[in-house]
Write a protein that holds these residues in place. Structure first.
Motif, PDB file in Angstrom:
ATOM      1  N   ALA A   1      54.439  -1.573   2.351  1.00  0.00           N
ATOM      2  CA  ALA A   1      55.361  -1.575   3.481  1.00  0.00           C
ATOM      3  C   ALA A   1      54.964  -0.500   4.497  1.00  0.00           C
ATOM      4  CB  ALA A   1      56.785  -1.339   2.987  1.00  0.00           C
ATOM      5  N   ASP A   2      54.526   0.654   3.988  1.00  0.00           N
ATOM      6  CA  ASP A   2      54.094   1.743   4.856  1.00  0.00           C
ATOM      7  C   ASP A   2      53.058   1.303   5.868  1.00  0.00           C
ATOM      8  OD1 ASP A   2      55.648   3.583   3.757  1.00  0.00           O
ATOM      9  OD2 ASP A   2      54.038   4.952   3.142  1.00  0.00           O
TER      10      ASP A   2
ATOM     11  N   LEU B   1      60.016   1.133  13.873  1.00  0.00           N
ATOM     12  CA  LEU B   1      61.205   1.814  13.371  1.00  0.00           C
ATOM     13  C   LEU B   1      62.206   0.779  12.862  1.00  0.00           C
ATOM     14  CD1 LEU B   1      62.742   4.458  13.024  1.00  0.00           C
ATOM     15  CD2 LEU B   1      63.806   4.005  15.213  1.00  0.00           C
TER      16      LEU B   1
ATOM     17  N   ALA C   1      61.237  -0.296   9.545  1.00  0.00           N
ATOM     18  CA  ALA C   1      61.525   0.751   8.559  1.00  0.00           C
ATOM     19  C   ALA C   1      63.006   0.754   8.190  1.00  0.00           C
ATOM     20  CB  ALA C   1      61.099   2.113   9.097  1.00  0.00           C
ATOM     21  N   ILE C   2      63.861   0.564   9.199  1.00  0.00           N
ATOM     22  CA  ILE C   2      65.307   0.537   8.935  1.00  0.00           C
ATOM     23  C   ILE C   2      65.658  -0.657   8.050  1.00  0.00           C
ATOM     24  CG2 ILE C   2      67.568   0.240  10.000  1.00  0.00           C
ATOM     25  CD1 ILE C   2      66.475   1.755  12.409  1.00  0.00           C
TER      26      ILE C   2
ATOM     27  N   TYR D   1      67.523   9.390  19.368  1.00  0.00           N
ATOM     28  CA  TYR D   1      66.939   8.050  19.293  1.00  0.00           C
ATOM     29  C   TYR D   1      66.803   7.409  20.672  1.00  0.00           C
ATOM     30  CZ  TYR D   1      66.691   3.064  18.470  1.00  0.00           C
ATOM     31  OH  TYR D   1      66.317   1.760  18.490  1.00  0.00           O
TER      32      TYR D   1
ATOM     33  N   GLY E   1      60.176   7.473  25.548  1.00  0.00           N
ATOM     34  CA  GLY E   1      58.872   7.973  25.129  1.00  0.00           C
ATOM     35  C   GLY E   1      58.774   8.270  23.655  1.00  0.00           C
ATOM     36  N   ARG E   2      59.351   7.390  22.824  1.00  0.00           N
ATOM     37  CA  ARG E   2      59.238   7.588  21.385  1.00  0.00           C
ATOM     38  C   ARG E   2      57.795   7.393  20.943  1.00  0.00           C
ATOM     39  NH1 ARG E   2      61.369   7.012  16.470  1.00  0.00           N
ATOM     40  NH2 ARG E   2      63.326   7.720  17.320  1.00  0.00           N
ATOM     41  N   THR E   3      57.361   8.205  19.995  1.00  0.00           N
ATOM     42  CA  THR E   3      56.044   8.012  19.393  1.00  0.00           C
ATOM     43  C   THR E   3      56.249   7.515  17.972  1.00  0.00           C
ATOM     44  OG1 THR E   3      56.085  10.338  18.786  1.00  0.00           O
ATOM     45  CG2 THR E   3      54.807   9.739  20.725  1.00  0.00           C
ATOM     46  N   ALA E   4      55.175   7.049  17.342  1.00  0.00           N
ATOM     47  CA  ALA E   4      55.275   6.614  15.946  1.00  0.00           C
ATOM     48  C   ALA E   4      54.346   7.486  15.115  1.00  0.00           C
ATOM     49  CB  ALA E   4      54.896   5.150  15.820  1.00  0.00           C
ATOM     50  N   PHE E   5      54.921   8.222  14.216  1.00  0.00           N
ATOM     51  CA  PHE E   5      54.129   9.114  13.374  1.00  0.00           C
ATOM     52  C   PHE E   5      53.672   8.357  12.141  1.00  0.00           C
ATOM     53  CE2 PHE E   5      54.249  12.170   9.747  1.00  0.00           C
ATOM     54  CZ  PHE E   5      53.121  12.880  10.098  1.00  0.00           C
ATOM     55  N   SER E   6      52.482   8.682  11.671  1.00  0.00           N
ATOM     56  CA  SER E   6      52.066   8.110  10.398  1.00  0.00           C
ATOM     57  C   SER E   6      51.257   9.140   9.652  1.00  0.00           C
ATOM     58  CB  SER E   6      51.229   6.859  10.620  1.00  0.00           C
ATOM     59  OG  SER E   6      49.927   7.254  10.937  1.00  0.00           O
ATOM     60  N   LEU E   7      51.138   8.919   8.370  1.00  0.00           N
ATOM     61  CA  LEU E   7      50.390   9.873   7.552  1.00  0.00           C
ATOM     62  C   LEU E   7      48.897   9.555   7.579  1.00  0.00           C
ATOM     63  CD1 LEU E   7      52.737  10.028   4.441  1.00  0.00           C
ATOM     64  CD2 LEU E   7      52.441  11.755   6.195  1.00  0.00           C
ATOM     65  N   TYR E   8      48.524   8.405   8.194  1.00  0.00           N
ATOM     66  CA  TYR E   8      47.125   7.985   8.115  1.00  0.00           C
ATOM     67  C   TYR E   8      46.285   8.730   9.123  1.00  0.00           C
ATOM     68  CZ  TYR E   8      49.457   4.332   5.620  1.00  0.00           C
ATOM     69  OH  TYR E   8      50.245   3.663   4.730  1.00  0.00           O
ATOM     70  N   ARG E   9      45.072   9.063   8.671  1.00  0.00           N
ATOM     71  CA  ARG E   9      44.121   9.696   9.574  1.00  0.00           C
ATOM     72  C   ARG E   9      42.873   8.844   9.606  1.00  0.00           C
ATOM     73  NH1 ARG E   9      44.240  15.488   7.061  1.00  0.00           N
ATOM     74  NH2 ARG E   9      43.685  14.093   5.383  1.00  0.00           N
TER      75      ARG E   9
ATOM     76  N   VAL F   1      67.797   7.297   8.089  1.00  0.00           N
ATOM     77  CA  VAL F   1      67.518   6.117   8.895  1.00  0.00           C
ATOM     78  C   VAL F   1      66.365   5.295   8.328  1.00  0.00           C
ATOM     79  CG1 VAL F   1      66.792   5.354  11.170  1.00  0.00           C
ATOM     80  CG2 VAL F   1      68.376   7.260  10.957  1.00  0.00           C
TER      81      VAL F   1
ATOM     82  N   GLU G   1      59.623  12.123  16.442  1.00  0.00           N
ATOM     83  CA  GLU G   1      59.179  10.889  17.105  1.00  0.00           C
ATOM     84  C   GLU G   1      60.039  10.630  18.341  1.00  0.00           C
ATOM     85  OE1 GLU G   1      57.526   8.066  13.465  1.00  0.00           O
ATOM     86  OE2 GLU G   1      59.558   7.790  14.188  1.00  0.00           O
TER      87      GLU G   1
ATOM     88  N   GLN H   1      50.979  13.117  17.256  1.00  0.00           N
ATOM     89  CA  GLN H   1      50.663  13.093  15.828  1.00  0.00           C
ATOM     90  C   GLN H   1      50.431  14.478  15.234  1.00  0.00           C
ATOM     91  OE1 GLN H   1      49.740  10.548  13.380  1.00  0.00           O
ATOM     92  NE2 GLN H   1      51.003   9.215  14.620  1.00  0.00           N
TER      93      GLN H   1
END
Lengths: 291, 557
Positions: free
Chosen positions: A119-120, A135, A138-139, A204, A208-216, B97, B110, B116
């Motif tokens: 899912a991530d 988002l 994710a919700i 919320y 200008g919301r960004t999307a964070f992820s753990l992937y590099r 959330v 975010e 990032q």
């Protein structure tokens, strides 16, 4: 490093390419390669559960081949007649077999894809398109199991006063179950109100919301991208040279096999087996480092 | 410069017909202060706190002014408010959330549109500071309540607020998780200088730590001073809020003396030592009437014989040979930590969980021999941990009516009677979801009582109740007991059990370890016991409630 630990974009490219090649190529050797490699990948990624998929697939594939040759009568090499007096041809039989092998390969690749794409990763990939959309997913991923868990809780609470959906006479049970559904809806709405307060409270609605992820995306990923594209270009060159296609109608016609053909075969096999190869190399390296 | 300045703030809700939820509130909060706001439910605490962040401010008629860091709050941009004013709410679950711990930590950042790299660093920092590394990759659904609330705090702290507002953050947590959480808040205040404004009903853990305590009553601030003076004020004022003070404070004011008021158990011990310095203790123990054994003979209301249970075939056992006997007409309290199987025990008594070995007898008859309508009508009923999950209708009245058969002639009377017992007459026409925690608890109890149970099972009945509601609630239980109802409750609330139970059992690792009368039970323990007992055990033998300590102090003066 396992294949699924690579960046999700690489996973996506690999599966997109593998599935579209499996669909597009109808050269018997390529078809066979697609199916066998998909099978190896499935076993490597999913272990013994791949066997179940295979056991379900094989009869379906055989059935489809039989059905196809039974009802399609193109081609010139007659093998026999069916009960309606129509001829069964070798061309139709082969073509049916190639179709079902291709479908089988796609199914196996999809089973691998489901194992790799957690899912991530889905949330991340959608986040590349639109942060709000990711988002939202994710919700959704949080609220669905949560609602189910609450349904169980209500059910237990209601059982504690003798009003559970499994207690009493049949009509009473029905009423109890209905009541559970209606209160679940109220509860969901009520909680969503509070969640939305918490979201607004943490900005919320700001632009200008960004999307964070753990992937590099690091050098390991870059080098794999280079390999993938080198192999894909070779394969596409093969396709351009008509090496991946044959004719089944009216008779089987294929391009002559030359020395160069083997380069294309090798490239295709290598590409499809990338997840397995990566796994073997890593296991080797780990063993060497641990020794 | 003050951090928050509230000038003559009045507020009324649209439907309140002029009744003010807040009236003429004046309060100035300095940077880095730790402010505790206390008051009965409905005194306007939450309304006040919500006004301190514009997006959360309730709709209604407001006069007065709120100034945040020298600027009227209404003019502070949404972006700045989002990051600078952190707000933690009551329910740990509803604030979360997203589905992953790491994503939740990043959520606010975010929103602020950070890149990032910055988010990566902030998230790492927060996870390390709050000790979240171990569950960083987990699904939030796998976390315990305490972990969830800590996650809420961490994800707000990630936005680096200068002020942290907490509205009863621990009311849904067990005491150990609650103390952990409050310690973390304290640590943030001390180490980062973040201003903290907190409402709490568990005053024991924060009263001593507060720089100032604000007491609210009927929408007004009636006291705002340092903790000791507030205690003094409430005592002199004869205010009901005094019942919410920590044990050492209550005991101190029960005994006439000239020493300084203790706020913590440690100070309380020293205070008692000083009080009795150089004096002989003539009567170190309270003489209690022995419960006569013959009273307890007869068929127990609930009898469990070596009950074993697990949820799934390959899961570990939850109940491991539970032996329990609850005598008729007693209030039996089962205490014990989280996840030891207490709630499962209650469910197995209701036959919701079916044991694979052992027997459960209700009034001497095996529970599986009862038909469902026999078991739950005039016999057995369970009040669940989450009272909200009992409500199924739009008003409390409908919800209660639903419990009675449709052809019941004296419906109205019975509802009125039970509403009176549970003191919810005024709430009958409200939506059950609009009630506060304590009100929901009583309405749920009313609903359960309509089955006319003779055996009442309560799962964490005091969770989320403030001290007044606890008094009311205890009174209700005592009245039921007089009518011959047997009550079995499982609870974390040591103080409540010590005060009101006839018998106390300790549940641990799937079994009942020991059962005893509360005074014996708690005076044997040295950790798992009441504040009054911990404070006085070096002087008195068996004082377990505040009243015991006060009485013994008077006897020995």
């Amino acid at each position: 490093m396992r294949f699924d630990s690579y960046h999700p974009l690489i996973n996506l490219i690999y599966f997109a390419a593998a599935i579209s090649c499996s669909i597009a190529f109808n050269h018997p050797l390529f078809v066979l390669l697609s199916f066998v490699c998909a099978l190896i990948c499935a076993f490597s990624l999913r272990g013994s559960r791949a066997l179940l998929v295979l056991l379900a697939l094989l009869p379906l594939m055989a059935l489809y081949t039989w059905w196809y040759s039974f009802y399609n009568h193109f081609g010139v090499t007659a093998l026999g007649e069916n009960f309606a007096g129509n001829s069964i041809t070798a061309e139709a039989l082969f073509y049916g077999a190639s179709l079902s092998l291709r479908a089988g390969a796609v199914a196996l690749f999809i089973s691998c894809l489901l194992a790799v794409f957690t899912a991530d990763k889905v949330v991340y990939l959608f986040g590349r398109l639109s942060p709000k959309l990711s988002l939202f997913i994710a919700i959704l991923l949080r609220s669905a199991p949560r609602t189910l868990a609450y349904a169980r809780r209500i059910s237990v609470s209601q059982q504690g006063i003798g009003r559970g959906p499994g207690q009493g006479s049949l009509p009473a049970r029905f009423v109890n179950a209905l009541r559970l559904c209606s209160v679940l809806i109220t509860w969901t709405l009520e909680n969503f109100l509070e969640s939305s307060l918490s979201m607004r409270s943490r900005g919320y609605s700001l632009r200008g919301r960004t999307a964070f992820s753990l992937y590099r995306f690091d050098n390991r990923d870059r080098s794999l991208v280079v390999v993938i594209f080198a192999l894909l270009i070779t394969i596409l060159a093969g396709a351009a040279l008509d090496q991946t296609h044959i004719y089944y109608d009216p008779r089987i016609i294929m391009m002559p096999v030359t020395a160069l053909s083997f380069v294309f075969y090798a490239a295709y096999g290598l590409f499809l087996l990338l997840p397995v190869i990566i796994r073997i190399i890593c296991a080797r390296r780990f063993a060497a480092a641990a020794a | 410069m003050a951090h928050f300045e509230i000038k003559d703030l009045s507020f009324s809700y649209p439907a309140a017909h002029g009744r003010k939820a807040l009236s003429h509130v004046d309060l100035s909060i300095e940077k880095g202060e730790y402010i505790t706001v206390c008051g009965k439910s409905g005194s306007g605490k939450t309304t006040l706190l919500r006004h301190l962040k514009s997006v959360l401010a309730p709709h209604g008629e407001m006069t007065g002014e709120i100034i945040f860091a020298g600027q009227p709050l209404a003019e502070v941009s949404l972006r700045e408010q989002s990051s600078k004013i952190g707000y933690v709410m009551q329910n740990p679950d509803n604030q979360i959330v997203t589905d992953k711990v790491w994503h939740e930590l990043a959520f606010g950042l975010e929103s602020l549109g950070m890149e990032q790299k910055t988010i990566r660093l902030r998230v790492a920092e927060m996870a390390s500071y709050f000790g979240i590394q171990g569950w960083f990759h987990k699904n939030v659904a796998e976390l315990s309540g305490g972990q969830k609330q800590l996650l809420n705090l961490a994800s707000i702290m990630a936005m680096q607020p200068t002020v942290l507002i907490l509205d009863e953050p621990t009311s849904q947590l067990d005491p150990i998780a609650a103390a952990d959480f409050l310690n973390t808040v304290r640590k943030i205040n001390l180490e980062l200088g973040t201003t903290v404004i907190i409402t709490e009903h568990r005053l024991e853990d924060i009263f001593h730590a507060a720089d100032r305590v604000v007491v609210m009553d009927g929408g007004r601030i009636i006291a705002c001073d340092e903790p000791r003076r507030v205690g003094d004020f409430l005592k002199k004022d004869g205010n009901e809020m005094f019942a919410a003070m920590p044990s050492p404070v209550q005991i101190y004011y029960g005994v006439e003396n000239e020493l300084q008021c203790p706020l913590t158990v440690r100070e309380g011990r020293n205070w008692l030592s000083e009080l009795f310095a150089g004096r002989q203790i003539s009567s170190p123990a309270i003489k209690r009437e022995q419960v006569r054994e013959e009273d307890l003979i007869g068929t127990p209301a609930i009898l469990m014989k070596e009950v074993w249970f697990r949820y799934e075939k390959d899961a570990p056992d939850v109940l491991k040979g539970v032996d329990l006997s609850v005598p008729q007409g007693t209030i039996f309290a089962m205490v014990g930590g989280n996840g030891t199987g207490k709630s499962t025990m209650l469910k197995s008594i209701c036959h919701i969980c079916r044991p694979y070995r052992g027997q459960i007898l209700i009034d001497g008859k095996r529970v599986e021999k009862y038909r469902a309508d026999e078991l739950f009508r005039r016999n057995l009923a369970m009040l669940p941990q989450d009272p909200q999950s009992l409500f199924v209708k739009k008003t409390v009245r409908e919800d209660l009516a639903e419990m009675l058969p449709a052809d019941c002639a004296d419906k109205e009377e019975r509802i009125a009677r039970v509403a009176q017992i549970c003191q919810i007459d005024e709430l009958l026409d409200s939506h059950p979801y609009d009630l506060s925690g304590g009100e929901q608890q009583r309405a749920a109890l009313a609903k359960v009582l309509l089955t006319e149970p003779r055996i009442l099972l309560l799962d964490e009945p005091t969770k989320g109740l403030d001290n007044f509601f606890k008094l009311t609630f205890a009174q209700i239980l005592k009245n039921l007991q007089k009518e011959g109802v047997t009550i079995l409750m499982v609870s974390h609330d040591v103080e409540f059990c010590a005060k009101y139970a006839d018998l106390v059992g300790m549940f641990f690792d799937g079994g009942v370890i020991t059962t005893n009368r509360p005074d014996k039970f708690f005076s044997q323990n040295s950790f798992y016991t009441t504040a009054a007992n911990r404070m006085s055990r070096h002087i008195f033998d068996n004082a377990i409630t505040n009243e015991d300590v006060i009485e013994l102090c008077r006897m020995n003066r």
